[in-house]
Design a protein around this motif. Sequence first.
Motif, PDB file in Angstrom:
ATOM      1  N   LYS A 155     -85.366  18.852 115.170  1.00 48.91           N
ATOM      2  CA  LYS A 155     -85.949  19.951 115.552  1.00 48.91           C
ATOM      3  C   LYS A 155     -85.164  20.566 116.935  1.00 48.91           C
ATOM      4  CE  LYS A 155     -90.472  22.088 116.826  1.00 48.91           C
ATOM      5  NZ  LYS A 155     -91.916  21.998 117.125  1.00 48.91           N
ATOM      6  N   ILE A 189     -82.047  22.078 115.603  1.00 49.95           N
ATOM      7  CA  ILE A 189     -82.442  23.412 114.865  1.00 49.95           C
ATOM      8  C   ILE A 189     -82.676  24.499 116.180  1.00 49.95           C
ATOM      9  CG2 ILE A 189     -84.054  24.740 113.695  1.00 49.95           C
ATOM     10  CD1 ILE A 189     -82.311  23.272 111.685  1.00 49.95           C
ATOM     11  N   ARG A 190     -83.371  23.994 117.348  1.00 51.24           N
ATOM     12  CA  ARG A 190     -83.801  25.007 118.166  1.00 51.24           C
ATOM     13  C   ARG A 190     -82.284  25.396 118.839  1.00 51.24           C
ATOM     14  NH1 ARG A 190     -86.740  21.577 122.086  1.00 51.24           N
ATOM     15  NH2 ARG A 190     -88.435  21.856 120.672  1.00 51.24           N
ATOM     16  N   LEU A 239     -80.131  27.750 116.307  1.00 52.76           N
ATOM     17  CA  LEU A 239     -80.711  29.134 115.847  1.00 52.76           C
ATOM     18  C   LEU A 239     -80.110  30.228 116.663  1.00 52.76           C
ATOM     19  CD1 LEU A 239     -84.213  28.763 114.496  1.00 52.76           C
ATOM     20  CD2 LEU A 239     -82.308  29.686 113.430  1.00 52.76           C
TER      21      LEU A 239
END
Lengths: 96, 243
Positions: free
Chosen positions: B190, B193-194, B197
Amino acid sequence: MNLFPERNPKLAWREIDGEAVIISPEDSHVHELNETASLIWTSADGRHSVDDIADVMAAKYDVPLPVAKADACELIEMLSAKGLLVSPKAEAQAGA
Amino acid sequence: MPLSLLIPGTDLREKALSRYREFTAHGEGGLPVVLRSDAQSVRRPECKDPNFSYVLDDTSMLLDSFGAEFHGVRHEYALDSLLRILLTMVLLPQRGFLLHAATVVRDGRAYVFTGRSGAGKSTVASLSPAGTVMTDEISLLRFTDGCWQAYGTPFWGEFRAAGQNEHYPIAGIYTLVQSAEDRVESLTTKEMIRALLPCVLFFTSKVEANEDLLRLLLGFVGQVPCERLHFRRDDGFWKVIAA
């Protein structure tokens, strides 16, 4: 109050390590939900009521149903206010 | 499959031929680009049903199975911008994406350094030996031949270069943090991904395409070593990431 909350179909999302990451394609905004909010998010399919979701929360977190329902209502309102949840059934009932 | 670009204007086409010269020769497995004029075109006169269109003022870009067609574009930098938008559309179904990142090749493998403006992409590039930097600004990452690979792009930041139409398997991707020490920090899926993005170039508001992008990034993070790199402004960081 969304009686049958539903995920906003205009949003893209994936569940990562048990938590939802949501993209709003129109403004590229990214929302990250914690575990409890993610549980509501994944349960919000427009077919399950707030009571159904509260039942799941009460069982998962081993809390009394009234507490789970209060928490569910608060989170659903918060997610709805952010535009993440919609409630087509409630809107349809209101318009009938 | 070459990226076929129809650029009717002679002046712009000549600029594009110069700007994308490393990519107009068909590199083996790289990102080949074919520049075409009207005279060379085999496309029907009017592209009425494009897969994708982008119109801004009197400028337009159309994409269909024949390739991409540009009209009214007067400046090579505008063409660059449109080409980036085009690539994001073309790459997604081919398991690829563009990322704000510098890519440096070392021992035949690509090290990808990502971050927003000011994170240190150009600094990392400047600290790398000449000829090893594939790009200091925008990297093309794609799953091909059974692994994730970094491709050269003609898109550069402070380092102005023609780029390299080559590709290398990715050794790792690092989110950059300028620091007083050199060290790497593990990231959860996570967290990665953070970090990724905001650095991914993506321009469509279609929900399905955004879902596809998320799915692609999750696959990428699951298959490529991802870490946060704290680094000083010298080349000592190689000791911690190549260790």
